[in-house]
Scaffold this active site. Structure first.
Site, PDB file in Angstrom:
ATOM      1  N   CYS A 189       0.813  -1.226   0.000  1.00 55.34           N
ATOM      2  CA  CYS A 189       0.000   0.000   0.000  1.00 55.34           C
ATOM      3  C   CYS A 189       0.847   1.276   0.000  1.00 55.34           C
ATOM      4  O   CYS A 189       0.358   2.345  -0.353  1.00 55.34           O
ATOM      5  CB  CYS A 189      -0.961   0.006   1.188  1.00 55.34           C
ATOM      6  SG  CYS A 189      -2.220  -1.275   1.049  1.00 55.34           S
ATOM      7  N   HIS A 240      -3.493   7.427   1.349  1.00 53.79           N
ATOM      8  CA  HIS A 240      -3.930   6.061   1.092  1.00 53.79           C
ATOM      9  C   HIS A 240      -5.370   5.932   1.641  1.00 53.79           C
ATOM     10  O   HIS A 240      -5.789   6.726   2.473  1.00 53.79           O
ATOM     11  CB  HIS A 240      -2.949   5.143   1.840  1.00 53.79           C
ATOM     12  CG  HIS A 240      -3.285   3.711   1.786  1.00 53.79           C
ATOM     13  ND1 HIS A 240      -3.659   3.077   0.629  1.00 53.79           N
ATOM     14  CD2 HIS A 240      -3.299   2.765   2.756  1.00 53.79           C
ATOM     15  CE1 HIS A 240      -3.879   1.809   0.882  1.00 53.79           C
ATOM     16  NE2 HIS A 240      -3.682   1.588   2.161  1.00 53.79           N
ATOM     17  N   ASN A 245     -10.235  -0.067  -0.936  1.00 51.88           N
ATOM     18  CA  ASN A 245      -8.787   0.138  -0.886  1.00 51.88           C
ATOM     19  C   ASN A 245      -8.171  -0.553  -2.104  1.00 51.88           C
ATOM     20  O   ASN A 245      -8.234  -1.775  -2.215  1.00 51.88           O
ATOM     21  CB  ASN A 245      -8.285  -0.480   0.428  1.00 51.88           C
ATOM     22  CG  ASN A 245      -6.782  -0.382   0.601  1.00 51.88           C
ATOM     23  OD1 ASN A 245      -6.063  -0.011  -0.323  1.00 51.88           O
ATOM     24  ND2 ASN A 245      -6.311  -0.728   1.783  1.00 51.88           N
TER      25      ASN A 245
HETATM   26  C1  LIG Z   1     -11.413  -4.099  10.421  1.00 53.74           C
HETATM   27  C2  LIG Z   1     -11.816  -3.244  11.583  1.00 53.74           C
HETATM   28  C3  LIG Z   1     -12.909  -2.273  11.211  1.00 53.74           C
HETATM   29  C4  LIG Z   1     -12.342  -4.189  12.673  1.00 53.74           C
HETATM   30  O1  LIG Z   1     -12.701  -3.492  13.825  1.00 53.74           O
HETATM   31  P1  LIG Z   1     -12.223  -4.024  15.243  1.00 53.74           P
HETATM   32  O2  LIG Z   1     -13.094  -3.424  16.252  1.00 53.74           O
HETATM   33  O3  LIG Z   1     -10.787  -3.786  15.334  1.00 53.74           O
HETATM   34  O4  LIG Z   1     -12.388  -5.560  15.013  1.00 53.74           O
HETATM   35  P2  LIG Z   1     -12.921  -6.803  15.754  1.00 53.74           P
HETATM   36  O5  LIG Z   1     -12.262  -7.931  15.037  1.00 53.74           O
HETATM   37  O6  LIG Z   1     -12.773  -6.699  17.244  1.00 53.74           O
HETATM   38  O7  LIG Z   1     -14.452  -6.798  15.395  1.00 53.74           O
HETATM   39  C5  LIG Z   1     -15.381  -5.881  15.926  1.00 53.74           C
HETATM   40  C6  LIG Z   1     -16.744  -6.320  15.490  1.00 53.74           C
HETATM   41  O8  LIG Z   1     -16.863  -6.175  14.068  1.00 53.74           O
HETATM   42  C7  LIG Z   1     -17.297  -7.402  13.479  1.00 53.74           C
HETATM   43  N1  LIG Z   1     -16.696  -7.557  12.174  1.00 53.74           N
HETATM   44  C8  LIG Z   1     -15.406  -7.696  11.834  1.00 53.74           C
HETATM   45  N2  LIG Z   1     -15.269  -7.792  10.503  1.00 53.74           N
HETATM   46  C9  LIG Z   1     -16.502  -7.689   9.980  1.00 53.74           C
HETATM   47  C10 LIG Z   1     -17.019  -7.699   8.650  1.00 53.74           C
HETATM   48  N3  LIG Z   1     -16.233  -7.820   7.570  1.00 53.74           N
HETATM   49  N4  LIG Z   1     -18.355  -7.560   8.489  1.00 53.74           N
HETATM   50  C11 LIG Z   1     -19.166  -7.417   9.550  1.00 53.74           C
HETATM   51  N5  LIG Z   1     -18.741  -7.405  10.823  1.00 53.74           N
HETATM   52  C12 LIG Z   1     -17.415  -7.535  11.038  1.00 53.74           C
HETATM   53  C13 LIG Z   1     -16.805  -8.462  14.467  1.00 53.74           C
HETATM   54  O9  LIG Z   1     -17.606  -9.627  14.349  1.00 53.74           O
HETATM   55  C14 LIG Z   1     -16.993  -7.791  15.779  1.00 53.74           C
HETATM   56  O10 LIG Z   1     -18.350  -7.897  16.178  1.00 53.74           O
HETATM   57  P3  LIG Z   1     -18.744  -8.263  17.689  1.00 53.74           P
HETATM   58  O11 LIG Z   1     -18.220  -7.111  18.499  1.00 53.74           O
HETATM   59  O12 LIG Z   1     -20.230  -8.338  17.613  1.00 53.74           O
HETATM   60  O13 LIG Z   1     -18.042  -9.549  17.953  1.00 53.74           O
HETATM   61  C15 LIG Z   1     -10.639  -2.408  12.118  1.00 53.74           C
HETATM   62  O14 LIG Z   1      -9.712  -3.262  12.741  1.00 53.74           O
HETATM   63  C16 LIG Z   1      -9.961  -1.666  11.021  1.00 53.74           C
HETATM   64  O15 LIG Z   1     -10.459  -0.687  10.508  1.00 53.74           O
HETATM   65  N6  LIG Z   1      -8.789  -2.113  10.642  1.00 53.74           N
HETATM   66  C17 LIG Z   1      -8.069  -1.584   9.513  1.00 53.74           C
HETATM   67  C18 LIG Z   1      -8.362  -2.418   8.330  1.00 53.74           C
HETATM   68  C19 LIG Z   1      -7.809  -1.819   7.103  1.00 53.74           C
HETATM   69  O16 LIG Z   1      -7.817  -0.640   6.949  1.00 53.74           O
HETATM   70  N7  LIG Z   1      -7.320  -2.643   6.227  1.00 53.74           N
HETATM   71  C20 LIG Z   1      -6.730  -2.203   5.019  1.00 53.74           C
HETATM   72  C21 LIG Z   1      -5.310  -2.639   4.927  1.00 53.74           C
HETATM   73  S1  LIG Z   1      -4.194  -1.341   4.517  1.00 53.74           S
END
Ligand SMILES: CC(C)(COP(=O)(O)OP(=O)(O)OC[C@H]1O[C@@H](n2cnc3c(N)ncnc32)[C@H](O)[C@@H]1OP(=O)(O)O)[C@@H](O)C(=O)NCCC(=O)NCCS
Length: 333
Positions: A118, A257, A287
């Protein structure tokens, strides 16, 4: 890091291309356990583009490149070097840059790929700038292109994050005080497990076992990405501004990004940068990895929002970890 300022490189043309096929959040809801509301709220994504069968990273890159050449009023034969920044090359060999060279007919150009996932485009901007600053080349085609649809497990909810697309710029000589001012690159290989495509290289070559274990698709620790991104992006932006004797109030636009809307909102908040100055398009494309920064730049450029002399800041973070930030005085052609 030496406190070097670069004063001889500008962007003289921008271009981009995304595939025609649109996949909405609603389409994904039918296939995996996710919801449109969750994806919109956490990531800011509404839909993404997916390459057609028979459409490869080099095809997206070649179309973006032709748009950038057109915008710069140059022909393919004017190009001295092509750099394609990608994590999803057409093949392991030859480089996608060589395939793009052939597709656009830029046979005077040297060509190579650059791998920083990225952060690829900003790493590429730093590399390309050295060739211009050293007067080895006059016109460099720098392309960010990815087809993450080919390394996505479409049966898992991790399929919500990425889309396919490409952006390109032409880099040329600038007058003193114009163009790129400073660019900082960073890496920390201790983060290598947080975003990885384990198989297909020398560690785990393709085999029946590697395919059935799902090792050719990306694996991401979302929380680690969030934690790291919201730390390194504000830090890198502050640092690059400080060493140019500029402050956040001097910034006209941030072209970052596009990992998630929450990462960008948190970054802007930590910097004290009004969110209206942060350019986003993840709602339409998700992304696109190496494609995000140059696609966003091209859209901003073509919308007329960039004015001569604007201070534009670029920033990105991704697999590696790698991250980067740059400051540029925009030159409107
Ligand atoms: C992905 C992201 C939103 C997850 O949030 P988080 O709070 O850290 O993640 P968790 O794994 O604890 O999940 C939180 C909740 O979201 C839900 N969840 C995670 N992925 C999901 C998806 N794809 N669809 C629906 N729900 C989802 C989980 O089930 C969890 O629900 P619960 O609280 O009822 O169990 C966050 O980590 C994020 O933004 N990360 C960056 C990802 C990114 O930018 N990637 C690009 C790469 S450069």
């Amino acid at each position: 890091m030496k406190n070097r300022i670069i004063r001889s490189v500008k962007i003289s043309g921008t271009g981009s291309y995304v595939p025609e096929h649109v996949v909405t959040n609603q389409d994904l809801v039918k296939a995996v356990p996710t919801t449109d509301a969750w994806i919109r709220e956490h990531l800011g994504i509404h839909e993404r583009r997916i390459a057609a069968k028979g459409e490869f990273t080099s095809d997206l890159a070649a179309k973006a490149a032709m748009n950038a050449l057109d915008n710069a009023n140059l022909r393919p034969e004017d190009i001295d070097l092509i750099i394609v920044c990608t994590a999803t090359p057409d093949r392991l060999a030859p480089s996608t840059a060589c395939i793009v060279q052939e597709k656009i007919g830029a046979f005077n150009a040297a060509a190579f790929d650059l791998a920083a996932v990225c952060s690829g485009f900003l790493y590429g901007m730093a590399v390309a700038s050295q060739f211009i600053a050293a007067d080895m080349y006059d016109n460099i085609l720098l392309i960010g292109a990815d087809t993450f649809s080919r390394i996505t497990d479409w049966s898992s909810r991790s399929c919500v994050f990425f889309g396919d697309g490409s952006g390109a710029v032409v880099l040329t000589h600038a007058k003193d005080g114009e163009g790129l001012i400073a660019i900082d690159l960073y890496a920390d290989g201790r983060g290598k497990h947080n975003f990885t495509i384990p198989a297909g290289g020398s560690e785990i070559p393709a085999s029946v076992e590697s395919v059935s274990a799902g090792l050719h698709t990306f694996q991401m620790k979302g929380q680690e990405v969030f934690k790291t991104a919201t730390q390194v992006l504000p830090e890198a932006i502050k640092k690059v501004l400080t060493r140019c004797n500029l402050t956040i109030d001097d910034v006209s636009l941030l072209i970052p990004h596009q990992p998630s809307i929450k990462i960008l909102q948190t970054t802007a908040e930590m910097l004290g940068l009004p969110f209206e100055k942060v350019m986003t398009n993840m709602h339409r494309y998700a992304n696109t990895s190496g494609g995000t920064v140059p696609i966003m730049l091209d859209e901003t450029n073509r919308s007329g929002r960039l004015k001569n002399g604007d201070l534009v800041v670029f920033a990105s973070v991704g697999s590696g970890w790698t991250w980067a930030a740059a400051a540029m005085r925009w030159v409107a052609e």
